[in-house]
Design an enzyme around this catalytic site. Structure first.
Site, short mmCIF file in Angstrom:
data_model
loop_
_atom_site.label_atom_id
_atom_site.label_comp_id
_atom_site.label_asym_id
_atom_site.label_seq_id
_atom_site.Cartn_x
_atom_site.Cartn_y
_atom_site.Cartn_z
N ASP A 115 0.87 -1.17 0.00
CA ASP A 115 0.00 0.00 0.00
C ASP A 115 0.91 1.23 0.00
OD1 ASP A 115 -1.66 2.12 0.70
OD2 ASP A 115 -2.87 0.92 2.09
N HIS A 116 0.90 1.95 -1.11
CA HIS A 116 1.86 3.04 -1.27
C HIS A 116 1.53 4.23 -0.35
CE1 HIS A 116 5.30 4.77 -2.96
NE2 HIS A 116 5.00 4.79 -4.24
#
Ligand code: CAO
Length: 459
Positions: A431-432
């Site tokens: 999850d950036h």
């Protein structure tokens, strides 16, 4: 010859073993005495502070007595209802049975999975016939309305408070419960709330958007495939239908990036093969996957932001000091992700044994709610099948997942010559919003290095 009379049997339907829960309230009673039910029809909905779950009827028959009412508190073994089963069909072999109450018939409980888990056996589908006529069951139309009205931004970690049948009802309509305001006790979302939400969305005009044109999703194309050739229709399994919603939500609400790497597992494989006979003697296989579980634990310890979840505000990270690893298991009904707990405290052999046992239970649809809860990080291994890399979808509220492909012997340059080395492809999706690319590259490399020198796993 005149047909044999139908004889019947009474059975007690009991609340099955529901893990650690006891004294949990009945929040919905879905049938009453005299109702005819089919096998798998839901009878009551129970709700603990962690999950809501339905108790289905184990067989078809007529409810002769309903033993529970709204707000009753129940534990495993309590009687839900007395069901009369029509024992014989005309012409079938007859076993003379007097009406009697048999000791126990415990159905599999049907949990509603919270976002930290993937679906479990038994989730009931509310029939389309139950959807009020005033609300068209047209998820595509609802989705485009929602987008046109600026509803796109939903907090993905919100957990709506609703029973499984209301959730199913909302899914049938394509309504995201996170957008629906609950008017039931404690803010619980009722079926009427879903109906009014859908009606209001379908009747409200679209808002003017300031975003550039072209970002709205068009509805999926409606095609009559039969005009091109012969077709047939196959319904998705219950697990596939449930997974579809979670996968779609996770895919569109989490900015995924996938980091690819390779680990040299030549030495690890030699060690694994040397230990395999011992595992086989104990009745299970020792596959590369358990080494990956151990390496993941080491990497989660070193990079705590991977062992975390965003809180509901999206502004804080919840860091976990436990190490539970979810394993994607391919079953005939669809994908399930049982969770192996406390992997930091278990040996490679313990994990191999547990993995064998839990994947059998997943394939036999015998997982319990607690088997699929509390994961920190998931591994999806397609290495037994093939492939060189893929993009796994994050299992929210986790923030990363690792996809494993098939190891291949490759010619690797050692500085002087090419050497045959067994290389294992790893694909870590993260999850950036929570993890930077550089940290993800370090995490994946660190994980690979643990496999390359198993001595590191003992540190
Ligand atoms: N490279 C090469 N061989 C591998 C390998 C890899 N990365 N991983 C496993 N293998 C080998 C195993 O050693 C085993 O070999 P033998 O038959 O010679 O003993 C064989 O492949 C089959 O392994 P397996 O699949 O039975 O066991 P596993 O521990 O690797 O995996 C399980 C268990 C339950 C995870 C797996 O069976 C499964 O269901 N995988 C699918 C997961 C999935 O669907 N993911 C997609 C999710 S996204 O849609």
């Amino acid at each position: 010859m005149s047909p044999m009379p139908k004889l019947s049997t009474m059975i007690e339907i009991k609340v099955p073993d529901i893990g650690d829960f006891s004294n949990i309230p009945v929040i919905e009673v879905l049938v009453s005495a005299g109702d005819r039910v089919k096998a798998e029809d839901s009878l009551v909905t129970l709700e603990s502070d962690k999950a809501t779950m339905e108790v289905p009827s184990p067989q078809a028959g007529v409810i002769r007595e309903m033993r529970l009412k709204l707000n009753d508190k129940v534990s495993a073994g309590d009687v839900v209802a007395i069901l009369e089963i029509e024992a014989q069909q005309e012409g079938a072999a007859q076993v003379p049975v007097r009406p009697e109450v048999q000791p126990e018939l415990a159905p599999e409980i049907r949990p509603e999975i919270r976002p930290e888990a993937r679906p479990e056996p038994g989730q009931e589908a509310l029939s389309k016939a139950a959807i009020p006529q005033a609300v068209p069951a047209n998820p595509a139309a609802l989705a485009s309305r929602l987008i046109a009205q600026g509803y796109a931004a939903v907090d993905p970690s919100l957990v709506p408070y609703a029973s499984p049948s209301v959730r199913q009802f909302a899914r049938e309509l394509g309504a995201d419960l996170k957008l629906v305001k609950g008017t039931g006790g404690g803010g619980r979302i009722l079926q009427e709330d879903v109906t009014s939400f859908v009606k209001s969305v379908m009747t409200r005009p679209p808002v003017e958007r300031s975003s550039p044109a072209g970002l709205e999703l068009p509805p999926p194309p409606k095609v009559d495939f039969s005009q091109f050739g012969e077709i047939s229709e196959q319904p998705l399994s219950r697990i596939q239908k449930l997974s579809a919603g979670y996968l779609h939500r996770n895919w569109i609400s989490i900015p995924h990036v996938t980091q690819h790497d390779e680990a040299d597992i030549t030495d690890m494989e030699a060690f694994r093969k040397a230990q395999s006979a011992d595992a086989e003697k104990q009745g299970f296989k020792l596959t590369p996957l358990v080494f990956l579980i151990k390496a993941s634990v080491a990497a989660l310890k070193k990079f705590p932001q991977f062992n975390a979840s965003l809180d509901t505000s999206g502004k804080n990270l919840i860091l976990k000091s436990y190490f539970n690893i979810g394993i994607a298991v391919d079953t005939s009904e669809g994908l399930l992700v049982p969770v192996l707990r406390e992997c930091n405290r278990k040996s490679i052999m313990d994990l191999a044994k547990e993995l064998a046992e839990v994947s059998i239970r997943a394939r036999e649809q015998k997982l319990k709610l607690q088997d699929i809860q509390g994961g920190c990080f998931s591994i999806s291994s397609l290495g037994g099948i093939g492939g060189t890399g893929f993009t796994p979808i994050i299992n929210a509220p986790e923030v990363a997942v690792m996809g494993v492909s098939r190891s291949r012997m490759q010619a690797v340059w050692n500085g002087k010559s090419f050497e045959p080395r067994l290389m294992l492809p790893l694909s870590v999706s993260y999850d950036h919003r929570v993890i930077d690319g550089a940290t993800a590259a370090r995490f994946t490399r660190f994980l690979g290095s643990q496999l390359e020198d198993l001595r590191l796993l003992t540190l």
